[in-house]
Design a protein around this motif. Structure first.
Motif, PDB file in Angstrom:
ATOM      1  N   ASP A   1       0.813  -1.214   0.000  1.00 21.73           N
ATOM      2  CA  ASP A   1       0.000   0.000   0.000  1.00 21.73           C
ATOM      3  C   ASP A   1       0.848   1.266   0.000  1.00 21.73           C
ATOM      4  O   ASP A   1       0.370   2.332  -0.360  1.00 21.73           O
ATOM      5  CB  ASP A   1      -0.930   0.021   1.222  1.00 21.73           C
ATOM      6  N   PHE A   2       2.093   1.148   0.417  1.00 22.76           N
ATOM      7  CA  PHE A   2       2.979   2.294   0.488  1.00 22.76           C
ATOM      8  C   PHE A   2       4.016   2.291  -0.633  1.00 22.76           C
ATOM      9  O   PHE A   2       5.083   2.889  -0.515  1.00 22.76           O
ATOM     10  CB  PHE A   2       3.666   2.362   1.858  1.00 22.76           C
ATOM     11  N   GLY A   3       3.719   1.597  -1.735  1.00 25.88           N
ATOM     12  CA  GLY A   3       4.553   1.651  -2.925  1.00 25.88           C
ATOM     13  C   GLY A   3       5.785   0.775  -2.921  1.00 25.88           C
ATOM     14  O   GLY A   3       6.778   1.095  -3.567  1.00 25.88           O
ATOM     15  N   ARG A   4       5.751  -0.341  -2.230  1.00 25.13           N
ATOM     16  CA  ARG A   4       6.924  -1.229  -2.176  1.00 25.13           C
ATOM     17  C   ARG A   4       7.396  -1.626  -3.572  1.00 25.13           C
ATOM     18  O   ARG A   4       8.596  -1.663  -3.838  1.00 25.13           O
ATOM     19  CB  ARG A   4       6.612  -2.469  -1.352  1.00 25.13           C
ATOM     20  N   ALA A   5       6.474  -1.886  -4.475  1.00 26.58           N
ATOM     21  CA  ALA A   5       6.844  -2.326  -5.822  1.00 26.58           C
ATOM     22  C   ALA A   5       7.626  -1.255  -6.582  1.00 26.58           C
ATOM     23  O   ALA A   5       8.387  -1.574  -7.497  1.00 26.58           O
ATOM     24  CB  ALA A   5       5.594  -2.716  -6.609  1.00 26.58           C
ATOM     25  N   ASP A   6       7.472  -0.003  -6.200  1.00 29.69           N
ATOM     26  CA  ASP A   6       8.143   1.098  -6.887  1.00 29.69           C
ATOM     27  C   ASP A   6       9.469   1.485  -6.242  1.00 29.69           C
ATOM     28  O   ASP A   6      10.136   2.396  -6.723  1.00 29.69           O
ATOM     29  CB  ASP A   6       7.225   2.327  -6.916  1.00 29.69           C
ATOM     30  N   ARG A   7       9.861   0.826  -5.163  1.00 31.08           N
ATOM     31  CA  ARG A   7      11.096   1.179  -4.465  1.00 31.08           C
ATOM     32  C   ARG A   7      12.315   0.590  -5.161  1.00 31.08           C
ATOM     33  O   ARG A   7      12.238  -0.450  -5.798  1.00 31.08           O
ATOM     34  CB  ARG A   7      11.066   0.661  -3.024  1.00 31.08           C
ATOM     35  N   SER A   8      13.438   1.238  -4.960  1.00 32.23           N
ATOM     36  CA  SER A   8      14.690   0.705  -5.500  1.00 32.23           C
ATOM     37  C   SER A   8      15.082  -0.535  -4.708  1.00 32.23           C
ATOM     38  O   SER A   8      14.595  -0.774  -3.599  1.00 32.23           O
ATOM     39  CB  SER A   8      15.802   1.754  -5.380  1.00 32.23           C
ATOM     40  N   GLY A   9      15.987  -1.327  -5.279  1.00 30.57           N
ATOM     41  CA  GLY A   9      16.473  -2.520  -4.591  1.00 30.57           C
ATOM     42  C   GLY A   9      17.116  -2.171  -3.263  1.00 30.57           C
ATOM     43  O   GLY A   9      16.950  -2.883  -2.269  1.00 30.57           O
TER      44      GLY A   9
END
Length: 102
Positions: free
Chosen positions: A77-85
Motif C-alpha cells: 500500500d505504500f509503494g513497495r513495488a516502486d522502491r529501489s532494490g
C-alpha cells in the motif's frame, strides 16, 4: 477541485498541507513504538508480554483511531513495488529498527 481522500481540499491545499501531515506521522508513530516497546520491556515473561502488547495496541488504537488506520496498511500500500532494490533491502533488514530492539 477537491482531491479524493483529502477531505474536500483542493489540489493546492493538499500540496500545502502535505508536509505538515507527513511531519506529524513520524512523531505519532514514534510515540506508538516507544509505548509498545516499553510495555514489552516491562514484562519478562514472553506470553505475558505478548498479551500486554496486544492490550496496548488495542488501547492505543481506540485512543488514536485516525493514526491507527495506518496499521491496516502494508508495504504494498505504500509503494513497495516502486522502491529501489536498496530501499527494499533496507526495509527488509528492519529499516534500522533492530538497534531499537537490541
Amino acid at each position: 477541485m477537491p482531491v479524493p481522500g483529502a477531505g474536500g481540499q483542493s489540489a493546492q491545499e493538499a500540496r500545502v498541507r502535505r508536509p505538515a501531515r507527513r511531519a506529524d506521522h513520524p512523531a505519532r508513530g514514534g510515540e506508538f513504538q516507544r509505548g509498545y516497546l516499553a510495555v514489552l520491556d516491562g514484562e519478562p515473561d514472553p506470553h505475558r508480554a505478548a498479551r500486554a502488547g496486544s492490550r496496548y495496541v488495542v488501547g492505543w488504537s481506540g485512543e488514536n483511531p485516525r493514526e491507527a488506520a495506518l496499521l491496516l496498511y502494508g508495504a504494498a500500500d505504500f509503494g513497495r513495488a516502486d522502491r529501489s532494490g536498496e530501499h527494499t533491502a533496507r526495509a527488509d533488514s528492519g529499516n534500522g529498527t533492530a538497534a531499537l530492539l537490541a
